[in-house]
Design a protein around this motif. Structure first.
Motif, PDB file in Angstrom:
ATOM      1  N   LEU A  71     -39.528 -33.973  -6.737  1.00  0.00           N
ATOM      2  CA  LEU A  71     -39.583 -32.507  -6.828  1.00  0.00           C
ATOM      3  C   LEU A  71     -40.403 -32.054  -8.037  1.00  0.00           C
ATOM      4  O   LEU A  71     -41.140 -31.078  -7.962  1.00  0.00           O
ATOM      5  CB  LEU A  71     -38.178 -31.919  -6.882  1.00  0.00           C
ATOM      6  CG  LEU A  71     -37.362 -32.052  -5.604  1.00  0.00           C
ATOM      7  CD1 LEU A  71     -35.937 -31.534  -5.823  1.00  0.00           C
ATOM      8  CD2 LEU A  71     -38.038 -31.328  -4.455  1.00  0.00           C
ATOM      9  N   MET A  72     -40.264 -32.785  -9.121  1.00  0.00           N
ATOM     10  CA  MET A  72     -41.062 -32.467 -10.311  1.00  0.00           C
ATOM     11  C   MET A  72     -42.547 -32.671 -10.028  1.00  0.00           C
ATOM     12  O   MET A  72     -43.381 -31.856 -10.429  1.00  0.00           O
ATOM     13  CB  MET A  72     -40.615 -33.339 -11.482  1.00  0.00           C
ATOM     14  CG  MET A  72     -41.229 -32.961 -12.797  1.00  0.00           C
ATOM     15  SD  MET A  72     -40.475 -33.955 -14.101  1.00  0.00           S
ATOM     16  CE  MET A  72     -41.621 -33.642 -15.416  1.00  0.00           C
ATOM     17  N   GLY A  75     -43.673 -29.731  -7.798  1.00  0.00           N
ATOM     18  CA  GLY A  75     -43.775 -28.509  -8.599  1.00  0.00           C
ATOM     19  C   GLY A  75     -44.926 -28.550  -9.573  1.00  0.00           C
ATOM     20  O   GLY A  75     -45.644 -27.560  -9.777  1.00  0.00           O
ATOM     21  N   TRP A  76     -45.139 -29.696 -10.159  1.00  0.00           N
ATOM     22  CA  TRP A  76     -46.221 -29.895 -11.116  1.00  0.00           C
ATOM     23  C   TRP A  76     -47.563 -29.689 -10.429  1.00  0.00           C
ATOM     24  O   TRP A  76     -48.447 -29.007 -10.946  1.00  0.00           O
ATOM     25  CB  TRP A  76     -46.062 -31.283 -11.662  1.00  0.00           C
ATOM     26  CG  TRP A  76     -47.004 -31.770 -12.697  1.00  0.00           C
ATOM     27  CD1 TRP A  76     -47.922 -31.060 -13.399  1.00  0.00           C
ATOM     28  CD2 TRP A  76     -47.096 -33.106 -13.150  1.00  0.00           C
ATOM     29  NE1 TRP A  76     -48.581 -31.892 -14.259  1.00  0.00           N
ATOM     30  CE2 TRP A  76     -48.092 -33.147 -14.131  1.00  0.00           C
ATOM     31  CE3 TRP A  76     -46.431 -34.282 -12.827  1.00  0.00           C
ATOM     32  CZ2 TRP A  76     -48.452 -34.309 -14.795  1.00  0.00           C
ATOM     33  CZ3 TRP A  76     -46.782 -35.438 -13.494  1.00  0.00           C
ATOM     34  CH2 TRP A  76     -47.777 -35.445 -14.473  1.00  0.00           C
ATOM     35  N   TRP A  78     -48.194 -28.040  -7.576  1.00  0.00           N
ATOM     36  CA  TRP A  78     -48.383 -26.684  -7.047  1.00  0.00           C
ATOM     37  C   TRP A  78     -48.606 -25.656  -8.141  1.00  0.00           C
ATOM     38  O   TRP A  78     -49.145 -24.577  -7.876  1.00  0.00           O
ATOM     39  CB  TRP A  78     -47.212 -26.271  -6.165  1.00  0.00           C
ATOM     40  CG  TRP A  78     -47.374 -26.811  -4.782  1.00  0.00           C
ATOM     41  CD1 TRP A  78     -46.691 -27.849  -4.234  1.00  0.00           C
ATOM     42  CD2 TRP A  78     -48.308 -26.377  -3.787  1.00  0.00           C
ATOM     43  NE1 TRP A  78     -47.146 -28.096  -2.957  1.00  0.00           N
ATOM     44  CE2 TRP A  78     -48.134 -27.189  -2.661  1.00  0.00           C
ATOM     45  CE3 TRP A  78     -49.278 -25.381  -3.740  1.00  0.00           C
ATOM     46  CZ2 TRP A  78     -48.878 -27.058  -1.500  1.00  0.00           C
ATOM     47  CZ3 TRP A  78     -50.020 -25.242  -2.587  1.00  0.00           C
ATOM     48  CH2 TRP A  78     -49.817 -26.067  -1.489  1.00  0.00           C
ATOM     49  N   THR A  79     -48.189 -25.946  -9.365  1.00  0.00           N
ATOM     50  CA  THR A  79     -48.411 -24.998 -10.459  1.00  0.00           C
ATOM     51  C   THR A  79     -49.682 -25.301 -11.237  1.00  0.00           C
ATOM     52  O   THR A  79     -49.992 -24.609 -12.198  1.00  0.00           O
ATOM     53  CB  THR A  79     -47.209 -24.990 -11.427  1.00  0.00           C
ATOM     54  OG1 THR A  79     -47.015 -26.314 -11.947  1.00  0.00           O
ATOM     55  CG2 THR A  79     -45.948 -24.513 -10.730  1.00  0.00           C
ATOM     56  N   ALA A  97     -46.459 -22.226 -15.936  1.00  0.00           N
ATOM     57  CA  ALA A  97     -45.454 -22.623 -14.944  1.00  0.00           C
ATOM     58  C   ALA A  97     -45.324 -24.146 -14.887  1.00  0.00           C
ATOM     59  O   ALA A  97     -44.228 -24.672 -14.655  1.00  0.00           O
ATOM     60  CB  ALA A  97     -45.813 -22.058 -13.575  1.00  0.00           C
ATOM     61  N   THR A  98     -46.417 -24.859 -15.098  1.00  0.00           N
ATOM     62  CA  THR A  98     -46.379 -26.319 -15.134  1.00  0.00           C
ATOM     63  C   THR A  98     -45.489 -26.788 -16.283  1.00  0.00           C
ATOM     64  O   THR A  98     -44.689 -27.718 -16.121  1.00  0.00           O
ATOM     65  CB  THR A  98     -47.796 -26.896 -15.298  1.00  0.00           C
ATOM     66  OG1 THR A  98     -48.643 -26.350 -14.294  1.00  0.00           O
ATOM     67  CG2 THR A  98     -47.804 -28.397 -15.210  1.00  0.00           C
ATOM     68  N   VAL A 101     -41.971 -26.447 -15.253  1.00  0.00           N
ATOM     69  CA  VAL A 101     -41.553 -27.536 -14.365  1.00  0.00           C
ATOM     70  C   VAL A 101     -41.201 -28.770 -15.187  1.00  0.00           C
ATOM     71  O   VAL A 101     -40.204 -29.450 -14.931  1.00  0.00           O
ATOM     72  CB  VAL A 101     -42.651 -27.851 -13.320  1.00  0.00           C
ATOM     73  CG1 VAL A 101     -42.353 -29.135 -12.579  1.00  0.00           C
ATOM     74  CG2 VAL A 101     -42.809 -26.697 -12.355  1.00  0.00           C
ATOM     75  N   SER A 135     -43.082 -39.188  -9.772  1.00  0.00           N
ATOM     76  CA  SER A 135     -43.652 -37.882 -10.145  1.00  0.00           C
ATOM     77  C   SER A 135     -45.172 -37.927 -10.151  1.00  0.00           C
ATOM     78  O   SER A 135     -45.833 -37.044  -9.599  1.00  0.00           O
ATOM     79  CB  SER A 135     -43.171 -37.451 -11.540  1.00  0.00           C
ATOM     80  OG  SER A 135     -41.812 -37.167 -11.539  1.00  0.00           O
ATOM     81  N   ARG A 139     -47.508 -36.003  -7.532  1.00  0.00           N
ATOM     82  CA  ARG A 139     -48.414 -35.015  -8.142  1.00  0.00           C
ATOM     83  C   ARG A 139     -49.859 -35.311  -7.766  1.00  0.00           C
ATOM     84  O   ARG A 139     -50.598 -34.428  -7.355  1.00  0.00           O
ATOM     85  CB  ARG A 139     -48.250 -35.030  -9.658  1.00  0.00           C
ATOM     86  CG  ARG A 139     -49.106 -33.989 -10.358  1.00  0.00           C
ATOM     87  CD  ARG A 139     -50.145 -34.647 -11.200  1.00  0.00           C
ATOM     88  NE  ARG A 139     -50.943 -33.659 -11.924  1.00  0.00           N
ATOM     89  CZ  ARG A 139     -52.083 -33.953 -12.456  1.00  0.00           C
ATOM     90  NH1 ARG A 139     -52.561 -35.165 -12.370  1.00  0.00           N
ATOM     91  NH2 ARG A 139     -52.779 -33.040 -13.087  1.00  0.00           N
TER      92      ARG A 139
END
Length: 170
Positions: A71-72, A75-76, A78-79, A97-98, A101, A135, A139
């Motif tokens: 998930l990290m 999120g990483w 997408w930000t 935002a990164t 995250v 991650s 990513r």
């Protein structure tokens, strides 16, 4: 390898990632998976991912660690801001935002480690390395997927005539 060595590797990789994440860096479609593969190998090489005295609970904690890692990574990715320069190169850079995250991921991982410690579950450093590898792998994959349209057009001149593209090495 010793636990100290694994901890030092994890700290060095995280420091390198954090420094590079917030500086613009050129994306290329190759070798983004190498560092996660090496970290994953180091994580599973020595074993010790599962506490033999608390098998079910340690598997659950490892699974939670991996879910947080995935998930990290999502999120990483997408930000992260992605853009194409006028010469056709594709670049990326982390945003505020990164950083959020990263903070949320670290807080969740520390919480899991604390929960495991309170329950008396010994999770080796391999779990941290494996989650970090997850991650980075996720990513990289999501970033390459997001940048795919720009990366596939790289090497085609604005007029539409193809030109040879290669990466200069210094």
């Amino acid at each position: 390898m010793s636990a100290l060595f694994n901890v030092l590797i994890a700290i060095a990789v995280v420091a390198l990632i954090l420094v590079r994440q917030f500086k613009p860096q050129q994306l290329s479609g190759s070798r983004w998976w190498v560092v996660p593969a090496v970290l994953g190998f180091l994580a599973v090489k020595d074993g010790g991912l599962i506490d033999p005295h608390h098998h079910a609970a340690s598997v659950t904690l490892l699974g939670a660690e991996l879910v947080i890692g995935v998930l990290m990574g999502v999120g990483w990715a997408w930000t992260t801001k992605i853009w194409t320069e006028s010469d056709g190169t594709v670049w990326s850079r982390g945003t505020k935002a990164t950083a959020g995250v990263w903070v949320a991921g670290i807080v969740l991982r520390v919480g899991l480690a604390g929960l495991g410690a309170v329950a008396g579950i010994h999770m080796g450093t391999g779990a941290v390395l494996l989650a970090l590898a997850a991650s980075l792998l996720v990513r990289g994959g999501v970033l390459m997927w997001r940048a795919r349209p720009a990366l596939t057009s790289y090497g085609v001149a604005a007029e539409g005539s193809p030109r040879q593209v290669w990466k200069d090495r210094v």
